[in-house]
Scaffold this motif. Structure first.
Motif, PDB file in Angstrom:
ATOM      1  N   CYS A 309       0.916  -1.086  -0.051  1.00 40.03           N
ATOM      2  CA  CYS A 309       0.042   0.128  -0.042  1.00 40.03           C
ATOM      3  C   CYS A 309       0.788   1.396   0.156  1.00 40.03           C
ATOM      4  CB  CYS A 309      -0.997   0.046   1.113  1.00 40.03           C
ATOM      5  SG  CYS A 309      -0.752  -0.455   2.785  1.00 40.03           S
ATOM      6  N   ALA A 310       2.066   1.115   0.450  1.00 41.11           N
ATOM      7  CA  ALA A 310       2.995   2.400   0.480  1.00 41.11           C
ATOM      8  C   ALA A 310       4.330   1.863   0.384  1.00 41.11           C
ATOM      9  CB  ALA A 310       2.772   3.418   1.432  1.00 41.11           C
ATOM     10  N   ILE A 311       5.146   2.708  -0.627  1.00 44.09           N
ATOM     11  CA  ILE A 311       6.464   2.286  -0.936  1.00 44.09           C
ATOM     12  C   ILE A 311       7.244   3.394  -0.956  1.00 44.09           C
ATOM     13  CG2 ILE A 311       6.162   1.901  -3.324  1.00 44.09           C
ATOM     14  CD1 ILE A 311       8.392  -0.450  -2.680  1.00 44.09           C
ATOM     15  N   ARG A 312       8.349   3.395  -0.341  1.00 44.60           N
ATOM     16  CA  ARG A 312       9.293   4.839  -0.494  1.00 44.60           C
ATOM     17  C   ARG A 312       9.934   4.894  -1.803  1.00 44.60           C
ATOM     18  NH1 ARG A 312      11.462   7.652   4.403  1.00 44.60           N
ATOM     19  NH2 ARG A 312      12.428   9.094   3.276  1.00 44.60           N
ATOM     20  N   SER A 313       9.731   6.082  -2.403  1.00 48.58           N
ATOM     21  CA  SER A 313      10.115   6.514  -3.522  1.00 48.58           C
ATOM     22  C   SER A 313      11.219   7.582  -3.703  1.00 48.58           C
ATOM     23  CB  SER A 313       8.956   6.944  -4.473  1.00 48.58           C
ATOM     24  OG  SER A 313       8.344   7.996  -4.121  1.00 48.58           O
ATOM     25  N   GLY A 314      11.748   8.083  -2.541  1.00 46.50           N
ATOM     26  CA  GLY A 314      12.584   9.276  -2.497  1.00 46.50           C
ATOM     27  C   GLY A 314      13.224   9.538  -1.262  1.00 46.50           C
ATOM     28  N   GLY A 315      14.323  10.237  -1.206  1.00 44.71           N
ATOM     29  CA  GLY A 315      14.709  10.477   0.085  1.00 44.71           C
ATOM     30  C   GLY A 315      15.899   9.411   0.584  1.00 44.71           C
ATOM     31  N   TYR A 316      16.869   9.986   1.326  1.00 42.98           N
ATOM     32  CA  TYR A 316      18.139   9.314   2.168  1.00 42.98           C
ATOM     33  C   TYR A 316      17.227   8.752   3.067  1.00 42.98           C
ATOM     34  CZ  TYR A 316      22.694   8.039   3.227  1.00 42.98           C
ATOM     35  OH  TYR A 316      23.744   7.084   3.575  1.00 42.98           O
ATOM     36  N   VAL A 317      17.129   7.401   3.456  1.00 46.39           N
ATOM     37  CA  VAL A 317      16.678   6.725   4.557  1.00 46.39           C
ATOM     38  C   VAL A 317      17.522   6.416   5.835  1.00 46.39           C
ATOM     39  CG1 VAL A 317      14.749   5.779   3.472  1.00 46.39           C
ATOM     40  CG2 VAL A 317      16.653   4.312   3.756  1.00 46.39           C
ATOM     41  N   GLU A 318      17.012   6.732   7.062  1.00 44.64           N
ATOM     42  CA  GLU A 318      17.836   6.405   8.093  1.00 44.64           C
ATOM     43  C   GLU A 318      17.573   4.957   8.704  1.00 44.64           C
ATOM     44  OE1 GLU A 318      20.461   8.320   9.290  1.00 44.64           O
ATOM     45  OE2 GLU A 318      20.048   9.984   7.922  1.00 44.64           O
ATOM     46  N   VAL A 319      18.467   4.397   9.620  1.00 43.94           N
ATOM     47  CA  VAL A 319      18.002   3.364  10.332  1.00 43.94           C
ATOM     48  C   VAL A 319      16.588   3.361  10.833  1.00 43.94           C
ATOM     49  CG1 VAL A 319      18.624   1.501  11.980  1.00 43.94           C
ATOM     50  CG2 VAL A 319      20.541   2.647  10.610  1.00 43.94           C
ATOM     51  N   ASP A 320      15.770   2.130  10.536  1.00 46.62           N
ATOM     52  CA  ASP A 320      14.354   2.163  11.012  1.00 46.62           C
ATOM     53  C   ASP A 320      13.408   2.997  10.333  1.00 46.62           C
ATOM     54  OD1 ASP A 320      14.473  -0.080  12.706  1.00 46.62           O
ATOM     55  OD2 ASP A 320      15.058   0.899  14.753  1.00 46.62           O
TER      56      ASP A 320
END
Ligand SMILES: [Zn+2]
Length: 332
Positions: A309-320
């Motif tokens: 239903c949702a998936i990350r499509s941008g941005g630098y991600v941090e742990v967790d």
């Protein structure tokens, strides 16, 4: 002692009225005047529509403006109050939280009269606008760093009657997804305040990514469908076409298995799209660490047969940080 929060108009007056909700000044901010539009055609449902709770979700304020243009012609009964922007300082800064106090308006309800600016906005809304409505539509979106379908959402509600009514209302938008979201962080949310007063509250999550004309037409159609279902306007509800399809899924998430989080810092590469069906072990995406030449990329697998239903499509991600949210058909 500063003045109390108030409306600059009489909500019981019939017709179309443009006024303001005045949020008193405090040590951190001058008086705020939030534009409020009242459409009163007498007896009937009493609806409150709000947008701009989070300042980087501009779909809601835009759809609210379209409704303000359209409602005077279309409305046949009842009362609709529209506040296109609940948090003007956050919208002006294109920031999820209020810049002045760093608070998330959707975590401080019912607010505090003597609190910081975000708490004073919540207090004014809770005391003056919420009691006037039987039903609330709060227009959000998933923001620019997510791939997310036009949706309506609710959290699980303890009262089964209110839960059933809320799901029916959410489905009446006929958007591609209706989601019962077992959210980990609900204290202070606007919907919890409304549910505690027995009101039907639907949080519309009007897509993710950047704003486009085609998507806005879908969001507007969804809200119109809901107004038709409430009996506030006449007409026939129609499924908006999304990705060449007229379909709706009613889904639910379960905590914490459905929240896929990042095991490391890095850039997430999605390998599937929103509303894709995935089986246990399918690759959802790959996390690429960028801090070290020796760190390996990590495959992120689906733990179950699910719908994305949702998936990350941008941005630098941090742990967790969240990478994806999975769901399955609602168990009614
Ligand atoms: Zn939001």
């Amino acid at each position: 002692m500063s003045e109390a929060p108030h409306l600059t108009f009489d909500v019981d007056k019939p017709g179309v009225i443009k006024g303001h909700l005045v949020v008193p000044k405090g040590a951190d901010c001058e008086v705020l005047s939030l534009p409020v539009f009242s459409f009163n055609k007498g007896e009937g449902p009493r609806l409150l529509i709000t947008g701009g709770c989070h300042g980087n979700e501009l779909e809601g304020p835009l759809v609210a403006r379209r409704l303000i243009e359209w409602l005077p012609e279309a409305q046949t009964c009842g009362r609709v109050i529209i506040v296109p922007v609940l948090n003007p300082p956050a919208v002006q800064a294109f920031s999820r939280n209020t810049p002045t106090d760093g608070l998330n308006l959707n975590r401080v309800f019912p607010g505090r009269a003597d609190g910081s600016v975000t708490e004073r906005i919540a207090d004014a809304v809770s005391r003056l606008l919420l009691p006037m409505a039987d039903t609330v539509f709060d227009l959000h979106s998933f923001g620019p760093t997510w791939d997310f379908p036009p949706s309506t959402t609710t959290h699980p509600i303890a009262d089964p009657d209110l839960m059933a009514k809320t799901i029916r209302m959410a489905e009446a938008f006929k958007l591609p997804m209706t989601l019962v979201w077992d959210h980990p962080d609900t204290p202070g949310m606007f919907d919890i305040s409304a549910h505690n007063q027995g009101k039907v509250f639907v949080c519309a999550e009007l897509g993710g990514g950047t704003i486009g004309a085609e998507a806005l037409a879908i969001y507007e159609a969804g809200v119109r469908n809901a107004l038709i279902s409430l009996g506030l306007v006449e007409g026939k509800a129609e499924h908006p076409v999304f990705r060449q399809r007229k379909s709706s899924h009613t889904l639910q998430t379960r905590r914490p298995a459905d929240e896929l989080k990042s095991p490391a810092r890095g850039i997430f590469e999605p390998r599937c799209s929103m509303l894709d069906e995935v089986k246990r072990g399918d690759i959802i995406g790959i996390l690429h660490p960028m801090d070290s030449s020796s760190a390996n990329s990590t495959e992120i697998w689906s733990p179950s047969t699910s719908i994305v239903c949702a998936i990350r499509s941008g941005g630098y991600v941090e742990v967790d940080e969240w990478l994806a949210l999975l769901a399955r058909p609602l168990d009614r």
